[in-house]
Design a protein around this motif. Structure first.
Motif, short mmCIF file in Angstrom:
data_model
loop_
_atom_site.label_atom_id
_atom_site.label_comp_id
_atom_site.label_asym_id
_atom_site.label_seq_id
_atom_site.Cartn_x
_atom_site.Cartn_y
_atom_site.Cartn_z
N PRO A 154 -8.51 -2.31 7.78
CA PRO A 154 -7.93 -1.02 8.16
C PRO A 154 -7.34 -0.28 6.96
O PRO A 154 -6.69 -0.89 6.12
CB PRO A 154 -6.84 -1.40 9.17
CG PRO A 154 -6.55 -2.84 8.92
CD PRO A 154 -7.82 -3.45 8.41
N ARG A 155 -7.62 1.01 6.89
CA ARG A 155 -7.10 1.92 5.85
C ARG A 155 -7.59 1.58 4.44
O ARG A 155 -7.02 2.03 3.46
CB ARG A 155 -5.56 1.94 5.88
CG ARG A 155 -5.02 2.45 7.22
CD ARG A 155 -3.51 2.45 7.26
NE ARG A 155 -2.96 3.25 6.17
CZ ARG A 155 -1.70 3.15 5.74
NH1 ARG A 155 -0.87 2.30 6.32
NH2 ARG A 155 -1.26 3.90 4.76
N ILE A 156 -8.67 0.79 4.35
CA ILE A 156 -9.28 0.51 3.04
C ILE A 156 -10.62 1.22 3.00
O ILE A 156 -11.57 0.84 3.69
CB ILE A 156 -9.49 -1.00 2.82
CG1 ILE A 156 -8.16 -1.75 2.89
CG2 ILE A 156 -10.16 -1.24 1.47
CD1 ILE A 156 -7.19 -1.45 1.78
N GLY A 187 0.81 -0.08 -1.03
CA GLY A 187 2.26 -0.24 -0.98
C GLY A 187 2.65 -1.25 0.08
O GLY A 187 1.79 -1.87 0.73
N GLU A 188 3.95 -1.37 0.28
CA GLU A 188 4.46 -2.36 1.23
C GLU A 188 3.93 -2.12 2.65
O GLU A 188 3.59 -3.06 3.36
CB GLU A 188 5.99 -2.32 1.25
CG GLU A 188 6.65 -2.82 -0.03
CD GLU A 188 6.63 -4.33 -0.16
OE1 GLU A 188 6.19 -5.00 0.79
OE2 GLU A 188 7.05 -4.83 -1.21
N LYS A 189 3.86 -0.86 3.06
CA LYS A 189 3.43 -0.54 4.42
C LYS A 189 1.98 -0.94 4.65
O LYS A 189 1.63 -1.55 5.67
CB LYS A 189 3.64 0.95 4.69
CG LYS A 189 3.44 1.34 6.14
CD LYS A 189 3.84 2.79 6.37
CE LYS A 189 3.64 3.19 7.82
NZ LYS A 189 3.99 4.58 8.06
N LEU A 190 1.11 -0.58 3.70
CA LEU A 190 -0.31 -0.93 3.83
C LEU A 190 -0.48 -2.44 3.75
O LEU A 190 -1.27 -3.03 4.51
CB LEU A 190 -1.12 -0.24 2.73
CG LEU A 190 -2.63 -0.53 2.70
CD1 LEU A 190 -3.27 -0.25 4.06
CD2 LEU A 190 -3.31 0.30 1.63
N GLY A 193 0.07 -4.21 6.98
CA GLY A 193 -1.05 -4.12 7.91
C GLY A 193 -2.21 -5.01 7.54
O GLY A 193 -3.07 -5.30 8.38
N LEU A 194 -2.27 -5.45 6.27
CA LEU A 194 -3.38 -6.29 5.81
C LEU A 194 -3.04 -7.78 5.81
O LEU A 194 -3.94 -8.62 5.82
CB LEU A 194 -3.78 -5.89 4.38
CG LEU A 194 -4.28 -4.46 4.16
CD1 LEU A 194 -4.50 -4.20 2.68
CD2 LEU A 194 -5.57 -4.23 4.94
N ARG A 195 -1.75 -8.07 5.78
CA ARG A 195 -1.30 -9.44 5.54
C ARG A 195 -1.94 -10.48 6.47
O ARG A 195 -2.31 -11.58 6.03
CB ARG A 195 0.23 -9.51 5.66
CG ARG A 195 0.81 -10.80 5.15
CD ARG A 195 2.32 -10.78 5.27
NE ARG A 195 2.94 -9.75 4.44
CZ ARG A 195 3.14 -9.86 3.14
NH1 ARG A 195 2.75 -10.95 2.51
NH2 ARG A 195 3.72 -8.88 2.48
N ASP A 196 -2.14 -10.13 7.74
CA ASP A 196 -2.71 -11.08 8.69
C ASP A 196 -4.22 -11.05 8.76
O ASP A 196 -4.83 -11.77 9.57
CB ASP A 196 -2.14 -10.81 10.11
CG ASP A 196 -0.64 -11.06 10.18
OD1 ASP A 196 -0.14 -11.90 9.39
OD2 ASP A 196 0.02 -10.41 11.00
#
Length: 200
Positions: A154-156, A187-190, A193-196
């Motif tokens: 997402p968002r990439i 950034g931290e927000k993106l 969303g990617l961490r999992d």
């Protein structure tokens, strides 16, 4: 009757005693100076400490790289390479690529890192047949994913996916998911969303 001494004899004896005494004193002074000088010379000169830097530990065993080469190569397997080896060196160690290897999917100039698995796909192979496919846990591997796999996140988009690949090629493998913060545009927000969805 003993002959009387000349009147000047006591004065001569007195001067003789004085001369002997002066000579003894002078000898003692010279001896003391010589001993003092000898002691000063005998002291060890200050030693100079030379620090020898230990070689830096690059995290690899014995300074070598252990790389697992798979896919469309002549002799797949585990290879021990020099610390500054690149993908092309790993492929050469594995006997070269097969005729159907897709070399456009592999960056031959990229530096390798210890413990890496390098998979050479076949021409026209589906993305799920290569190293970019989610493995077991369904997560995208940041160290092996190609641009198409990264764009499924997402968002990439294409630009950000390329920046992730460029960062990986410049700096080596991602050590943790948090290393994505070093990629321009993440950034931290993106990252949250990617961490999992990703792993290293």
């Amino acid at each position: 009757m003993p002959a009387s001494e000349p009147a000047s004899a006591p004065a001569v004896r007195s001067r003789l005693r004085l001369s002997i005494g002066a000579a003894v004193v002078l000898g003692l002074v010279v001896l003391s100076a010589a001993v003092g000088l000898g002691i000063m010379r005998g002291q060890a000169a200050p030693t100079q400490t030379v620090q020898i830097d230990a070689p830096e530990d690059d995290g690899s065993v014995g300074g070598d790289l252990y790389v697992h080469v798979l896919g469309r190569v002549d002799e797949p397997g585990l290879y021990v390479l020099e610390p500054d080896a690149r993908v092309v060196d790993a492929l050469a160690a594995a006997g070269g690529t097969l005729d159907d290897a897709d070399l456009q999917a592999v960056n031959l100039a990229r530096l390798l890192s210890d413990g890496e698995q390098l998979v050479v796909p076949a021409v026209g192979a589906a993305p799920d047949g290569g190293p970019t496919a989610p493995v077991g846990d369904g997560l995208i591997d940041l160290n092996n994913a190609d641009q198409a796999a990264l764009e499924t996140l997402p968002r990439i988009g294409p630009a950000l996916a390329q920046r992730i690949i460029d960062w990986r090629e410049t700096n080596g493998r991602f050590g943790s998911v948090d290393d994505l913060l070093a990629v321009s545009g993440i950034g931290e927000k993106l990252l949250a969303g990617l961490r999992d969805l990703v792993r290293v």
